[in-house]
Design an enzyme around this catalytic site. Sequence first.
Site, PDB file in Angstrom:
ATOM      1  CG  ASP A   1      -1.790   1.203   1.329  1.00 33.48           C
ATOM      2  OD1 ASP A   1      -2.379   1.586   0.302  1.00 33.48           O
ATOM      3  OD2 ASP A   1      -1.887   1.777   2.425  1.00 33.48           O
TER       4      ASP A   1
ATOM      5  CG  ASP B   1      -1.121   7.667   0.562  1.00 24.19           C
ATOM      6  OD1 ASP B   1      -0.005   8.012   0.144  1.00 24.19           O
ATOM      7  OD2 ASP B   1      -2.184   7.921  -0.045  1.00 24.19           O
TER       8      ASP B   1
END
Length: 191
Positions: A32, A34
Amino acid sequence: MQPETTFNRTNTPSSMNSSLIGHAGRPAVFFDRDGVLNRDIGYLFESHRLIWIDGAREAVKALNDMGWFAFVVTNQSGVARGLYEEAHVQQLHDWMAAEFGKIGAHIDAFEYCPFHPEGTVERYRQVSHRRKPSPGMITDLLERFPVDVERSFLVGDQPTDLEAARAAGLSGYLFSGPNLEVFLRPLLQRS
């Protein structure tokens, strides 16, 4: 509502580690963005606002050195919400790629989903099989790259990341800091 299209940004794949030649595929880590590679400050699209997570670039370099694929899979609902455009996402990913390159690291592909069912921009206001917790970004990468699924996994910071990994047949690990390289090294030794 118009039909969904695929959005991605792919860099040139790295050369294969000699120990992996002859295998059905190479292991991969799906990150992922952020909250894992950079601090989650909410709707990030400007490079001058990006703050790297400690050890993030080094974690990617370690993967590269081992011959693993490194992928980014990120929901970018800010596009659907009208906060920024896809071009901004691509510019940020290009900037991140250049920053990785400064230490001899690279991401094999950046995948993002600009859709959200409650978006304010009509073109992007839709349900998407690519928006986590759905696995579409991961499965699209699995179709395009020769990935050894059994040895691969996802690192995310939200339960929806882990749901997407499970739906794609991958293990998933929840990262809460502080150093991504320190977090990643024992996981690589298990695989």
